[in-house]
Design a protein around this motif. Structure first.
Motif, mmCIF file in Angstrom:
data_model
loop_
_atom_site.group_PDB
_atom_site.id
_atom_site.type_symbol
_atom_site.label_atom_id
_atom_site.label_comp_id
_atom_site.label_asym_id
_atom_site.label_seq_id
_atom_site.Cartn_x
_atom_site.Cartn_y
_atom_site.Cartn_z
ATOM 1 N N PRO A 1 3.658 20.736 -6.246
ATOM 2 C CA PRO A 1 4.142 21.589 -5.146
ATOM 3 C C PRO A 1 5.479 21.122 -4.582
ATOM 4 C CG PRO A 1 1.816 21.104 -4.857
ATOM 5 C CD PRO A 1 2.288 20.240 -5.988
ATOM 6 N N PHE A 2 6.382 22.057 -4.387
ATOM 7 C CA PHE A 2 7.666 21.739 -3.766
ATOM 8 C C PHE A 2 7.472 21.365 -2.297
ATOM 9 C CE2 PHE A 2 11.798 22.964 -1.831
ATOM 10 C CZ PHE A 2 12.623 22.127 -2.573
ATOM 11 N N ALA A 3 6.450 21.933 -1.664
ATOM 12 C CA ALA A 3 6.164 21.645 -0.250
ATOM 13 C C ALA A 3 5.380 20.349 -0.139
ATOM 14 C CB ALA A 3 5.389 22.798 0.374
ATOM 15 N N HIS A 4 5.973 19.274 -0.609
ATOM 16 C CA HIS A 4 5.307 17.982 -0.743
ATOM 17 C C HIS A 4 6.400 16.932 -0.707
ATOM 18 C CE1 HIS A 4 3.491 14.719 -3.267
ATOM 19 N NE2 HIS A 4 2.408 15.040 -2.601
ATOM 20 N N ILE A 5 6.034 15.682 -0.481
ATOM 21 C CA ILE A 5 7.068 14.639 -0.411
ATOM 22 C C ILE A 5 7.847 14.558 -1.728
ATOM 23 C CG2 ILE A 5 5.519 12.758 -1.121
ATOM 24 C CD1 ILE A 5 7.142 11.000 0.915
ATOM 25 N N GLY A 6 7.187 14.864 -2.850
ATOM 26 C CA GLY A 6 7.910 14.863 -4.120
ATOM 27 C C GLY A 6 8.963 15.952 -4.177
ATOM 28 N N GLY A 7 8.647 17.135 -3.679
ATOM 29 C CA GLY A 7 9.625 18.215 -3.668
ATOM 30 C C GLY A 7 10.817 17.890 -2.794
ATOM 31 N N MET A 8 10.540 17.353 -1.625
ATOM 32 C CA MET A 8 11.603 16.956 -0.708
ATOM 33 C C MET A 8 12.511 15.898 -1.352
ATOM 34 S SD MET A 8 10.986 15.025 2.942
ATOM 35 C CE MET A 8 10.433 13.519 2.123
ATOM 36 N N THR A 9 11.888 14.917 -2.007
ATOM 37 C CA THR A 9 12.659 13.829 -2.616
ATOM 38 C C THR A 9 13.532 14.334 -3.761
ATOM 39 O OG1 THR A 9 10.872 12.286 -2.045
ATOM 40 C CG2 THR A 9 12.496 11.540 -3.649
ATOM 41 N N TRP A 10 12.966 15.181 -4.635
ATOM 42 C CA TRP A 10 13.745 15.667 -5.769
ATOM 43 C C TRP A 10 14.794 16.681 -5.345
ATOM 44 C CZ3 TRP A 10 14.226 13.139 -10.056
ATOM 45 C CH2 TRP A 10 13.204 12.269 -10.458
ATOM 46 N N PHE A 11 14.569 17.380 -4.243
ATOM 47 C CA PHE A 11 15.607 18.244 -3.666
ATOM 48 C C PHE A 11 16.829 17.410 -3.293
ATOM 49 C CE2 PHE A 11 17.348 19.613 0.501
ATOM 50 C CZ PHE A 11 17.939 20.819 0.125
ATOM 51 N N ALA B 1 19.496 19.031 -11.912
ATOM 52 C CA ALA B 1 18.792 20.269 -11.570
ATOM 53 C C ALA B 1 17.291 20.094 -11.693
ATOM 54 C CB ALA B 1 19.243 21.412 -12.481
ATOM 55 N N ASN B 2 16.553 20.830 -10.848
ATOM 56 C CA ASN B 2 15.097 20.878 -10.913
ATOM 57 C C ASN B 2 14.654 22.161 -11.605
ATOM 58 O OD1 ASN B 2 14.462 18.450 -9.437
ATOM 59 N ND2 ASN B 2 15.186 19.500 -7.592
ATOM 60 N N ILE B 3 13.676 22.029 -12.510
ATOM 61 C CA ILE B 3 13.066 23.186 -13.166
ATOM 62 C C ILE B 3 11.792 23.515 -12.389
ATOM 63 C CG2 ILE B 3 12.187 24.131 -15.323
ATOM 64 C CD1 ILE B 3 13.668 21.815 -16.769
ATOM 65 N N LEU B 4 11.780 24.670 -11.720
ATOM 66 C CA LEU B 4 10.681 25.025 -10.826
ATOM 67 C C LEU B 4 9.621 25.837 -11.571
ATOM 68 C CD1 LEU B 4 12.799 26.312 -7.785
ATOM 69 C CD2 LEU B 4 12.192 23.949 -8.335
ATOM 70 N N THR B 5 8.376 25.419 -11.444
ATOM 71 C CA THR B 5 7.267 26.191 -12.003
ATOM 72 C C THR B 5 6.236 26.396 -10.900
ATOM 73 O OG1 THR B 5 6.050 24.245 -12.784
ATOM 74 C CG2 THR B 5 7.635 25.235 -14.286
ATOM 75 N N GLU B 6 5.919 27.667 -10.641
ATOM 76 C CA GLU B 6 5.006 27.977 -9.537
ATOM 77 C C GLU B 6 3.571 27.582 -9.858
ATOM 78 O OE1 GLU B 6 3.642 31.923 -7.038
ATOM 79 O OE2 GLU B 6 5.708 31.744 -7.752
ATOM 80 N N LEU C 1 15.244 27.813 1.747
ATOM 81 C CA LEU C 1 14.734 27.617 3.105
ATOM 82 C C LEU C 1 14.847 26.160 3.529
ATOM 83 C CD1 LEU C 1 13.331 28.675 5.644
ATOM 84 C CD2 LEU C 1 11.137 28.263 4.492
ATOM 85 N N MET C 2 14.497 25.236 2.646
ATOM 86 C CA MET C 2 14.613 23.818 2.969
ATOM 87 C C MET C 2 16.066 23.478 3.316
ATOM 88 S SD MET C 2 13.468 20.477 0.692
ATOM 89 C CE MET C 2 11.705 20.623 1.017
ATOM 90 N N ALA C 3 16.992 23.994 2.539
ATOM 91 C CA ALA C 3 18.410 23.732 2.793
ATOM 92 C C ALA C 3 18.861 24.365 4.105
ATOM 93 C CB ALA C 3 19.251 24.263 1.632
ATOM 94 N N ALA C 4 18.406 25.591 4.378
ATOM 95 C CA ALA C 4 18.802 26.276 5.618
ATOM 96 C C ALA C 4 18.356 25.504 6.843
ATOM 97 C CB ALA C 4 18.214 27.690 5.633
ATOM 98 N N LEU C 5 17.165 24.947 6.784
ATOM 99 C CA LEU C 5 16.661 24.192 7.939
ATOM 100 C C LEU C 5 17.434 22.888 8.127
ATOM 101 C CD1 LEU C 5 12.849 24.882 7.486
ATOM 102 C CD2 LEU C 5 14.372 25.834 9.231
ATOM 103 N N THR C 6 17.938 22.293 7.032
ATOM 104 C CA THR C 6 18.778 21.099 7.207
ATOM 105 C C THR C 6 20.106 21.470 7.864
ATOM 106 O OG1 THR C 6 19.862 21.213 5.026
ATOM 107 C CG2 THR C 6 17.756 20.068 5.147
ATOM 108 N N ARG C 7 20.593 22.682 7.580
ATOM 109 C CA ARG C 7 21.842 23.130 8.222
ATOM 110 C C ARG C 7 21.667 23.265 9.730
ATOM 111 N NH1 ARG C 7 25.136 24.479 11.118
ATOM 112 N NH2 ARG C 7 27.023 25.727 10.815
ATOM 113 N N LEU C 8 20.486 23.696 10.162
ATOM 114 C CA LEU C 8 20.229 23.880 11.590
ATOM 115 C C LEU C 8 19.783 22.602 12.284
ATOM 116 C CD1 LEU C 8 18.310 27.274 11.354
ATOM 117 C CD2 LEU C 8 20.623 26.933 12.279
ATOM 118 N N GLY C 9 19.372 21.599 11.505
ATOM 119 C CA GLY C 9 18.836 20.392 12.114
ATOM 120 C C GLY C 9 17.452 20.590 12.694
#
Length: 510
Positions: A212-222, A231-236, A73-81
């Motif tokens: 949380p990925f929905a955080h400035i850290g998630g955005m930065t590591w993305f 690669a990022n290892i995701l843990t919920e 979803l984060m990537a899709a929204l960057t595609r749309l601007g």
């Protein structure tokens, strides 16, 4: 030749073309996502969102856990601007309602029910107050459509100042409304490049995405994954299973704050074999740490210790050591500013502090936000463009930053200033204490009392106030800084990113 500026989507597209089979994300269940798959999935989801009216200038707020769908979803929204507003899953109706109203969000994406909370019902209640806001409830897969229907991707700006706002992240509010920081692709890419350089990241790296990925850290590591090819290892959820997943996937960069590092230590000390045989750094930040954490990690993990940095939602990462810095720097400081960053230490009267002298940390650089969503809050910037962080710190002769406290966490007792962090750091060295916080409480006689709230080790003997006093005096602390009140709790209240929720401690003490 004039310098060329990129969008995050352009970086993603180029990475997918260069290393399509390279891994960008893997979750605790073993689901894997390559860069090539990320581009394909992102374009299909972007097409479905575009069909719902999402495009450049359409604000999308999303509140999803740390899953592969969040990355897509984060990537899709960057595609749309589309400007995107990631919201941590623990936020509830008051906080989420404030954000979507302030941003005039047009699409709110939420899970159905998560950890017992009905996010879907909450989102629909919020949408009922704003007929212009659509809700997308994610029960399984993100919606998809034909990418051939997509408009062209957003064009890169001609100048760095021409980057539009694409990211809005809210700092957590404890007793007041959260504050929205407005970031651009330019600021986010600067954050990523800075960290890649200091941590010497390469495609073979595997990063622990445990906060949380929905955080400035998630955005930065993305973004770091796209730039460095790692690669990022995701843990919920962070628990023993999460640590097992990090071990199984060969984590090399094991963040992210003190509570996570302490959990890694506990797991390693209970294991007869190395749990992270490939680990080469324990980056941290955002939460205080004991003075001996670096050395305890080194002893347990074959010489690998903490690399603690400093930053905030507003500023992005500002400082961090290099992986080869000496132990003194790694154990006691937050490292030096990035090449893109200027830091000033300012006294209460506005003058510049000297080397080693404590004052307010003020910063300026291209990784910082453009400003707050509410422009009335932009008084945090001075006339030279420096952001006043509210943190207290000092710079040593080598330019390394040491955080000494927060302006609002200074305890004023009989007119004398007490740094809660200084007392906290010393108390954390007590063998019976595994976690501790120090806060001020109003008192009609002395102004504020210095109060310590501690979590004791399971086999610890009961501590008294006299024990604490004798220990701190033995460490050289001045008598006027010794806590006057001592309380115990099973666990300190913390945010998902490890920050102590001091307002809850004060409520408990009251």
């Amino acid at each position: 030749m004039a310098e060329r500026y990129e969008t995050v989507w352009e970086v993603l597209r180029r990475r997918a073309e260069a290393t399509p089979d390279g891994l960008t994300a893997v979750d605790e269940h073993g689901r894997r996502l390559t860069f090539g798959e990320l581009r394909v999935e992102a374009e299909a989801v972007a097409a479905a969102l575009a069909a719902r009216g999402v495009g450049e200038g359409t604000v999308v707020s999303w509140q999803l856990p740390t899953r592969i769908e969040s990355v897509i979803l984060m990537a899709a929204l960057t595609r749309l601007g589309a400007p995107q507003n990631p919201i941590v899953p623990i936020s509830r109706e008051r906080e989420v309602g404030f954000m979507v109203a302030q941003l005039r969000t047009r699409l709110l994406v939420v899970p159905d029910v998560l950890r017992g909370h009905d996010h879907a019902a909450m989102a629909r209640d919020l949408a009922a107050r704003d007929p212009g806001m659509d809700v997308l409830v994610l029960t399984d897969r993100l919606p998809r459509a034909d990418p051939a229907t997509l408009p062209p991707p957003p064009a890169p700006p001609a100048t760095f100042a021409g980057y539009p706002v694409r990211w809005v992240l809210y700092s957590s509010g404890s007793t007041s409304d959260p504050k929205g920081a407005r970031h651009t692709d330019g600021s986010v890419l600067t954050m990523g490049r800075n960290l890649i350089g200091r941590l010497e990241l390469v495609p073979d790296d595997r990063v622990a995405m445990v906060s949380p990925f929905a955080h400035i850290g998630g955005m930065t590591w993305f973004v770091i994954s796209l730039l460095a090819g790692c690669a990022n290892i995701l843990t919920e959820r962070f628990n023993d299973d999460a640590i097992a997943a990090l071990s199984r996937e060969g984590v090399t960069i094991a963040g992210t704050t003190t509570p996570f590092h302490e959990a890694y230590l506990k797991a390693q000390l209970a294991s007869p074999v190395p749990i992270f045989p490939r680990v080469r750094a324990f980056p941290g930040g955002g939460a205080t740490r004991s003075l001996d954490l670096h050395h305890r990690l080194k002893a347990a993990f074959g010489g690998v210790g903490v690399i603690s940095g400093y930053g905030s939602t507003e500023t992005g990462p500002l400082t961090i050591p290099s992986v080869g810095d000496p132990d003194r720097v790694l154990a006691e400081t937050e490292g030096r500013p990035y090449d893109t960053t200027e830091i000033r230490i300012v006294r209460a009267d506005g003058s510049l502090a000297g080397t080693g002298e404590s004052g307010e940390v003020c910063a300026r650089g291209p990784q910082m936000m453009l400003g707050y969503v509410d422009p009335a809050l932009d008084t945090a910037f001075d006339r030279d463009g420096f952001f006043h962080t509210g943190d207290l710190g000092s710079l040593d002769a080598e330019g390394n930053l040491r955080i000494t406290g927060r302006l609002k966490d200074i305890i004023i007792r009989k007119g004398e200033n007490i740094s809660s962090q200084e007392v906290q750091e010393l108390l954390s060295l007590h063998p019976s204490i595994v976690d501790v916080a120090v806060v001020g409480m109003p008192d009609p006689v002395v102004g504020e009392m210095c109060c310590a709230v501690a979590v004791l080790a399971p086999d610890a003997y009961p501590l008294s106030l006299a024990d604490v006093r004798d220990f701190l005096l033995g460490k050289g602390l001045s008598i006027q800084k010794v806590p006057e009140r001592l309380a115990f709790t099973d666990a300190l209240p913390r945010t998902d990113t490890g920050k102590i929720m001091r307002h809850l401690l004060r409520e408990m003490l009251a």
